[in-house]
Design a protein around this motif. Structure first.
Motif, PDB file in Angstrom:
ATOM      1  N   ALA A  35       0.828  -1.211   0.000  1.00  0.00           N
ATOM      2  CA  ALA A  35       0.000   0.000   0.000  1.00  0.00           C
ATOM      3  C   ALA A  35       0.861   1.259   0.000  1.00  0.00           C
ATOM      4  O   ALA A  35       0.569   2.213  -0.719  1.00  0.00           O
ATOM      5  N   LYS A  36       1.912   1.257   0.785  1.00  0.00           N
ATOM      6  CA  LYS A  36       2.798   2.431   0.825  1.00  0.00           C
ATOM      7  C   LYS A  36       3.446   2.677  -0.528  1.00  0.00           C
ATOM      8  O   LYS A  36       3.520   3.811  -1.008  1.00  0.00           O
ATOM      9  N   ILE A  37       3.914   1.616  -1.167  1.00  0.00           N
ATOM     10  CA  ILE A  37       4.574   1.754  -2.466  1.00  0.00           C
ATOM     11  C   ILE A  37       3.569   2.158  -3.537  1.00  0.00           C
ATOM     12  O   ILE A  37       3.835   3.047  -4.358  1.00  0.00           O
ATOM     13  N   MET A  38       2.411   1.523  -3.533  1.00  0.00           N
ATOM     14  CA  MET A  38       1.375   1.844  -4.523  1.00  0.00           C
ATOM     15  C   MET A  38       0.898   3.286  -4.382  1.00  0.00           C
ATOM     16  O   MET A  38       0.679   3.969  -5.374  1.00  0.00           O
ATOM     17  N   THR A  39       0.734   3.731  -3.148  1.00  0.00           N
ATOM     18  CA  THR A  39       0.283   5.102  -2.916  1.00  0.00           C
ATOM     19  C   THR A  39       1.280   6.089  -3.507  1.00  0.00           C
ATOM     20  O   THR A  39       0.890   7.079  -4.134  1.00  0.00           O
ATOM     21  N   LYS A  40       2.535   5.802  -3.342  1.00  0.00           N
ATOM     22  CA  LYS A  40       3.596   6.700  -3.828  1.00  0.00           C
ATOM     23  C   LYS A  40       3.767   6.637  -5.345  1.00  0.00           C
ATOM     24  O   LYS A  40       4.030   7.658  -5.981  1.00  0.00           O
ATOM     25  N   ASN A  41       3.607   5.455  -5.937  1.00  0.00           N
ATOM     26  CA  ASN A  41       3.974   5.261  -7.344  1.00  0.00           C
ATOM     27  C   ASN A  41       2.836   4.884  -8.277  1.00  0.00           C
ATOM     28  O   ASN A  41       3.087   4.518  -9.424  1.00  0.00           O
ATOM     29  N   ALA A  42       1.604   4.953  -7.833  1.00  0.00           N
ATOM     30  CA  ALA A  42       0.471   4.472  -8.639  1.00  0.00           C
ATOM     31  C   ALA A  42       0.433   5.092 -10.031  1.00  0.00           C
ATOM     32  O   ALA A  42       0.099   4.416 -11.002  1.00  0.00           O
ATOM     33  N   THR A  51      -5.521  -2.108 -11.173  1.00  0.00           N
ATOM     34  CA  THR A  51      -6.816  -2.732 -10.913  1.00  0.00           C
ATOM     35  C   THR A  51      -6.665  -4.085 -10.224  1.00  0.00           C
ATOM     36  O   THR A  51      -7.471  -4.425  -9.357  1.00  0.00           O
ATOM     37  N   ASN A  52      -5.642  -4.846 -10.580  1.00  0.00           N
ATOM     38  CA  ASN A  52      -5.429  -6.133  -9.907  1.00  0.00           C
ATOM     39  C   ASN A  52      -5.080  -5.936  -8.437  1.00  0.00           C
ATOM     40  O   ASN A  52      -5.514  -6.708  -7.579  1.00  0.00           O
ATOM     41  N   THR A  53      -4.310  -4.910  -8.157  1.00  0.00           N
ATOM     42  CA  THR A  53      -3.957  -4.623  -6.769  1.00  0.00           C
ATOM     43  C   THR A  53      -5.185  -4.183  -5.986  1.00  0.00           C
ATOM     44  O   THR A  53      -5.408  -4.641  -4.857  1.00  0.00           O
ATOM     45  N   ALA A  54      -5.988  -3.318  -6.573  1.00  0.00           N
ATOM     46  CA  ALA A  54      -7.224  -2.881  -5.910  1.00  0.00           C
ATOM     47  C   ALA A  54      -8.123  -4.081  -5.623  1.00  0.00           C
ATOM     48  O   ALA A  54      -8.691  -4.193  -4.528  1.00  0.00           O
ATOM     49  N   TRP A  55      -8.244  -4.985  -6.592  1.00  0.00           N
ATOM     50  CA  TRP A  55      -9.056  -6.192  -6.400  1.00  0.00           C
ATOM     51  C   TRP A  55      -8.533  -7.018  -5.240  1.00  0.00           C
ATOM     52  O   TRP A  55      -9.308  -7.494  -4.402  1.00  0.00           O
ATOM     53  N   ALA A  56      -7.202  -7.196  -5.172  1.00  0.00           N
ATOM     54  CA  ALA A  56      -6.600  -8.022  -4.119  1.00  0.00           C
ATOM     55  C   ALA A  56      -6.914  -7.458  -2.732  1.00  0.00           C
ATOM     56  O   ALA A  56      -7.282  -8.204  -1.820  1.00  0.00           O
ATOM     57  N   PHE A  57      -6.783  -6.151  -2.577  1.00  0.00           N
ATOM     58  CA  PHE A  57      -7.077  -5.538  -1.283  1.00  0.00           C
ATOM     59  C   PHE A  57      -8.555  -5.701  -0.935  1.00  0.00           C
ATOM     60  O   PHE A  57      -8.894  -5.991   0.211  1.00  0.00           O
ATOM     61  N   ALA A  58      -9.427  -5.527  -1.927  1.00  0.00           N
ATOM     62  CA  ALA A  58     -10.863  -5.698  -1.675  1.00  0.00           C
ATOM     63  C   ALA A  58     -11.180  -7.146  -1.309  1.00  0.00           C
ATOM     64  O   ALA A  58     -11.982  -7.401  -0.406  1.00  0.00           O
ATOM     65  N   LYS A  59     -10.548  -8.076  -1.980  1.00  0.00           N
ATOM     66  CA  LYS A  59     -10.821  -9.498  -1.746  1.00  0.00           C
ATOM     67  C   LYS A  59     -10.519  -9.909  -0.309  1.00  0.00           C
ATOM     68  O   LYS A  59     -11.255 -10.683   0.287  1.00  0.00           O
ATOM     69  N   VAL A  60      -9.416  -9.386   0.253  1.00  0.00           N
ATOM     70  CA  VAL A  60      -9.056  -9.743   1.632  1.00  0.00           C
ATOM     71  C   VAL A  60      -9.551  -8.702   2.637  1.00  0.00           C
ATOM     72  O   VAL A  60      -9.232  -8.759   3.813  1.00  0.00           O
ATOM     73  N   GLN A  61     -10.338  -7.748   2.146  1.00  0.00           N
ATOM     74  CA  GLN A  61     -10.982  -6.728   2.974  1.00  0.00           C
ATOM     75  C   GLN A  61      -9.986  -5.910   3.792  1.00  0.00           C
ATOM     76  O   GLN A  61     -10.208  -5.623   4.972  1.00  0.00           O
ATOM     77  N   ILE A  62      -8.900  -5.517   3.151  1.00  0.00           N
ATOM     78  CA  ILE A  62      -7.931  -4.614   3.779  1.00  0.00           C
ATOM     79  C   ILE A  62      -8.183  -3.233   3.200  1.00  0.00           C
ATOM     80  O   ILE A  62      -8.083  -3.023   1.990  1.00  0.00           O
ATOM     81  N   LYS A  63      -8.530  -2.306   4.071  1.00  0.00           N
ATOM     82  CA  LYS A  63      -8.876  -0.950   3.641  1.00  0.00           C
ATOM     83  C   LYS A  63      -7.660  -0.033   3.722  1.00  0.00           C
ATOM     84  O   LYS A  63      -7.081   0.150   4.788  1.00  0.00           O
ATOM     85  N   LYS A  64      -7.318   0.546   2.594  1.00  0.00           N
ATOM     86  CA  LYS A  64      -6.232   1.517   2.490  1.00  0.00           C
ATOM     87  C   LYS A  64      -6.732   2.671   1.620  1.00  0.00           C
ATOM     88  O   LYS A  64      -6.466   2.735   0.415  1.00  0.00           O
ATOM     89  N   PRO A  65      -7.503   3.593   2.212  1.00  0.00           N
ATOM     90  CA  PRO A  65      -8.121   4.664   1.429  1.00  0.00           C
ATOM     91  C   PRO A  65      -7.128   5.506   0.630  1.00  0.00           C
ATOM     92  O   PRO A  65      -7.424   5.892  -0.501  1.00  0.00           O
ATOM     93  N   GLU A  66      -5.969   5.790   1.215  1.00  0.00           N
ATOM     94  CA  GLU A  66      -4.986   6.612   0.509  1.00  0.00           C
ATOM     95  C   GLU A  66      -4.501   5.899  -0.751  1.00  0.00           C
ATOM     96  O   GLU A  66      -4.337   6.509  -1.803  1.00  0.00           O
ATOM     97  N   MET A  67      -4.278   4.600  -0.640  1.00  0.00           N
ATOM     98  CA  MET A  67      -3.834   3.837  -1.800  1.00  0.00           C
ATOM     99  C   MET A  67      -4.941   3.783  -2.850  1.00  0.00           C
ATOM    100  O   MET A  67      -4.681   3.950  -4.037  1.00  0.00           O
ATOM    101  N   MET A  68      -6.169   3.546  -2.423  1.00  0.00           N
ATOM    102  CA  MET A  68      -7.271   3.467  -3.370  1.00  0.00           C
ATOM    103  C   MET A  68      -7.476   4.798  -4.097  1.00  0.00           C
ATOM    104  O   MET A  68      -7.793   4.822  -5.292  1.00  0.00           O
ATOM    105  N   THR A  69      -7.277   5.902  -3.386  1.00  0.00           N
ATOM    106  CA  THR A  69      -7.364   7.219  -4.034  1.00  0.00           C
ATOM    107  C   THR A  69      -6.266   7.358  -5.070  1.00  0.00           C
ATOM    108  O   THR A  69      -6.512   7.811  -6.198  1.00  0.00           O
ATOM    109  N   ALA A  70      -5.046   6.953  -4.728  1.00  0.00           N
ATOM    110  CA  ALA A  70      -3.926   7.029  -5.670  1.00  0.00           C
ATOM    111  C   ALA A  70      -4.176   6.136  -6.884  1.00  0.00           C
ATOM    112  O   ALA A  70      -3.885   6.525  -8.022  1.00  0.00           O
TER     113      ALA A  70
END
Length: 85
Positions: A35-42, A51-70
């Motif tokens: 999430a930290k890397i994706m937020t910085k480099n999305a 989109t695959n990363t967003a799906w993975a986080f949703a699938k395991v129900q890990i919420k990272k709003p900053e990353m999803m915004t990025a």
């Protein structure tokens, strides 16, 4: 995967989180690091990786709003590159 996240490109990060999510394993330290890397480099990653990363986080129900915004911003910036379906 965790000890190599800093060396991974967008596809590696997406593949790693996708694999964990497919197995329904929400490894918090790994997903936090990604999430930290994706937020910085999305903005520099391909749409498929975002989109695959967003799906993975949703699938395991890990919420990272900053990353999803990025990711959202990154996908919007690359919308003109997406093929029509």
């Amino acid at each position: 995967c965790l000890d190599k996240t800093g060396e991974m490109n967008g596809q590696n990060l997406a593949n790693c989180t996708w694999a964990f999510a497919t197995l329904r394993v929400g490894n918090a330290p790994l997903f936090d690091a990604v999430a930290k890397i994706m937020t910085k480099n999305a903005g520099s990653y391909a749409q498929q990786n975002l989109t695959n990363t967003a799906w993975a986080f949703a699938k395991v129900q890990i919420k990272k709003p900053e990353m999803m915004t990025a990711i959202s911003v990154g996908v919007q910036q690359k919308a003109h590159e997406m093929p029509a379906q």
